[in-house]
Design a protein around this motif. Structure first.
Motif: not given
Length: 677
Positions: A388, A391, A609, A613
């Motif tokens: 994640w 990305d 992603a 986050c």
């Protein structure tokens, strides 16, 4: 038993008759090759006895003799290639009898009950299937000699039969998911196939077919010169002609062998086999889901799960918990699993997992800093969290390339880091903007370009090296201030010719999303344009930038991998020996799991992603692993599966309201910077 015996005999007779038909094709080909030599012998004999004399007969003798020599030389070349070509062998992990005595004993008892020769060895494959594989070709080496009984003992009374017996290849998911009785029932018709395989005619026909197939493969490579290419083409053409002549007979022969084996296996655990077949389908579904949803993200991150077979048990157990059709399957877990037949199932699982990563993803043969094993307990942190954040970092790098501001003008100090608000604000569509139409003539000149932006793709001469020639259409020369307020549709409205007059410099724009992996198929541009149809102009441009960035990263990875010499043949990989290198590993992955991702899928994955986050850094969410769906976001220990719908709404319509409402409910603060890698 009379009916079963009659069925076995009928199937075996049908297989033998078809095998003789295959051998007759070989005999006819040999007869045709010897025909000029026979005519030459007759002419020479007639001349020596004084019957065929004269200038015409002398010329015929010379011509036919030369033709016979040429045909015999060509026949010898074809026969030599067919005999020496190495047949294809399935990549497997060899199972020594010392590491699985109970498994060998079960297979031996099964062969005794079926009254057929026992397989010469056992191997595991990362697939949900089982079969017999002939490895008696000299290039494959002799079968391993062991100081045990008739399963692999070369000194017993059945030495010749055992040495010619095929190898039993078992799908590794079967060993971990099935119980011992179920595995025995599933393997019964497979082991029964060693009986017909031991017949001389069937064995000879199979060797001939495999030799032709190997010869076609061996001659398909380009030669070093025109003479070598011509020779390879001739030998390959003859081999293909013979294969076409044997195709129908070979297929019917295998059907007869399968029918005879199935009839013979009915005498062993027939009722249990019906139940076990249900487990075969269930195991296939769980294995496919585990590879595509769980293992593939880890392989892309340079990590390979070292317990895939354990994971398939967890995935199928989860499936039985969710799906009412699978109810009752988990109750079998109290019985003895078939993996208990192995002395060290963990080591075998690790070897099969590494082989699966090589076959389905093309990973290295050995572990290293960029290719390390990962356990299931470490998967959320080592794979999910890292994937994640990687990305999200790529997403912000592309936004930097597009010239998107990191923070708004009225933003508070300290909020100029990578934030989710930056992504949402950039993708938000104003009422004046419209989704990308399905097709536009200007897009034909610039793959992946958005309408009305092709004339802006001129690269900036002052740009950083390595980024100017990858400029995204429409924003190649835009400054940060201009890009923050630019409207691609407004440019089209002000210049009606922009949509139909492509710039020659636009040819250096990045390829359309998903087109990097199959740029030579001729259809990538149309598919990618259709995939981005209906998205916003900014979303299409961002997807193109992400696709280009991913293509560059994959190219660098492949360039680094190509500089590593492959391991020498015969070396062992992983904790268990995979045997001699009998298969060509230069074209990995042999079985890719999924086609290249489209631009919309790449954009959706990167936005998801970034949202995850932000949820982890500002709302206390944690990364998790779902055995059926792969990486997942956990909020208060519960899985949130409703994120994809809101992200899709943002990508397709440019409306961030549903996603912002979802973030507000979870307490996520999109204006706060997140930690990236």
């Amino acid at each position: 038993m009379t009916g079963i015996g009659g069925g076995v005999e009928l199937g075996a007779q049908a297989a033998r008759s078809r095998a003789l038909a295959v051998l007759r094709v070989r005999s006819r080909a040999l007869a045709v090759a010897l025909l000029p030599a026979a005519v030459a012998v007759i002419l020479l004999a007639g001349g020596s006895t004084g019957h065929l004399v004269g200038g015409g007969w002398d010329a015929a003798r010379w011509a036919v003799s030369v033709l016979a020599l040429l045909v015999l030389a060509a026949t010898a070349a074809v026969a030599l290639v067919v005999a020496r070509a190495r047949p294809a062998v399935t990549p497997t992990v060899a199972v020594a009898e010392e590491s699985a005595p109970d498994l060998y004993r079960m297979v031996r008892d099964l062969a005794d009950r079926l009254d057929v020769p026992a397989p010469s060895a056992i191997a595991l494959t990362p697939d949900c299937d089982s079969w017999l594989e002939d490895r008696t070709h000299p290039a494959h080496g002799p079968p391993p000699a062991r100081d045990h009984d008739d399963l692999s003992d070369p000194v017993g009374p059945d030495r010749r039969r055992s040495a010619a017996a095929p190898v039993l290849v078992i799908g590794s998911p079967f060993l971990w998911w099935m119980r011992v009785g179920e595995l025995r029932a599933v393997l019964a018709p497979v082991v029964a196939g060693t009986g017909p395989a031991a017949h001389p005619d069937i064995a000879a026909a199979r060797r001939f077919i495999r030799g032709l197939d190997a010869a076609v493969a061996a001659t398909s490579t380009d030669g070093r010169g025109p003479l070598a290419r011509a020779a390879r083409g001739g030998i390959g053409g003859v081999s293909r002609l013979l294969l076409r002549g044997c195709r129908v007979h070979a297929a019917e022969m295998e059907r007869g062998v399968a029918a005879a084996a199935a009839e013979r296996a009915q005498a062993v655990d027939y009722g249990l086999r019906i139940v076990a077949q249900e487990q075969v389908g269930l195991a296939y579904a769980g294995w496919d889901r585990l590879l595509t949803r769980v293992a593939l993200p880890a392989w892309r991150m340079g990590r390979w799960p070292s317990r895939l077979d354990v994971g398939v048990v967890a995935a199928l157990t989860e499936l039985s918990r969710r799906d009412r059709l699978a109810e009752g399957f988990a109750s079998r877990l109290g019985e003895r699993p078939a993996c208990d037949l192995l002395e060290e199932p963990g080591l075998m699982d690790e070897a099969v997992s590494l082989l699966a990563a090589r076959l389905f993803h093309g990973g290295p043969a050995e572990t290293g800093p960029d290719w390390a094993p990962v356990g299931w307990e470490e998967y959320p942190e080592e794979v999910v969290d890292r994937a994640w954040r990687t990305d999200a970092a790529r997403l912000h790098r592309v936004l930097d390339t597009l010239g998107v501001r990191r923070a708004a003008e009225d933003a508070a100090p300290g909020t100029d880091g990578p934030t989710l608000s930056r992504v949402l604000d950039h993708l938000t569509t104003t009422p004046a903007e419209a989704p990308v139409p399905a097709r536009d003539p200007a897009a034909d000149a610039v793959p992946g370009a958005t309408p009305g932006t092709a004339h802006h793709a001129t690269p900036d001469p002052d740009a950083t090296p390595g980024t100017a020639h990858h400029a995204t259409p429409g924003i190649g020369t835009a400054t940060p201030d201009d890009q923050a307020t630019s409207d691609p549709q407004a440019a089209t409205a002000s210049d009606p010719q922009a949509a139909t007059t492509p710039d020659p410099q636009a040819a250096t724009a990045p390829a359309a999303p998903g087109n990097a992996d199959h740029s030579d198929d001729g259809n990538g541009t149309e598919d990618d344009d259709d995939d981005l149809a209906g998205t916003t102009p900014r979303g299409a441009a961002l997807a193109a930038g992400l696709s280009a960035q991913l293509a560059r990263e994959e190219a660098r990875t492949q360039a680094l991998a190509s500089g590593t010499a492959p391991p020498p043949p015969g070396t062992t990989t992983g904790p268990a020996a995979t045997g001699t290198a009998l298969w060509d590993d230069r074209a990995l992955p042999l079985l890719p799991l999924q086609p290249p991702r489209t631009g919309r899928e790449i954009l959706t994955a990167h936005i998801t992603a970034m949202v995850c986050c932000a949820a982890m850094d500002t709302a206390g969410a944690t990364p998790g692993l779902d055995w059926l769906d792969g990486p997942t976001l956990l909020v208060d220990g519960a899985r949130r599966a409703d994120l994809a719908l809101h992200v899709r709404s943002l990508v397709e319509t440019g409306d961030p309201a549903p996603l912002r409402a979802w973030l507000s409910d979870l307490g996520v603060r999109p204006e706060k910077p997140v930690r990236l890698v």
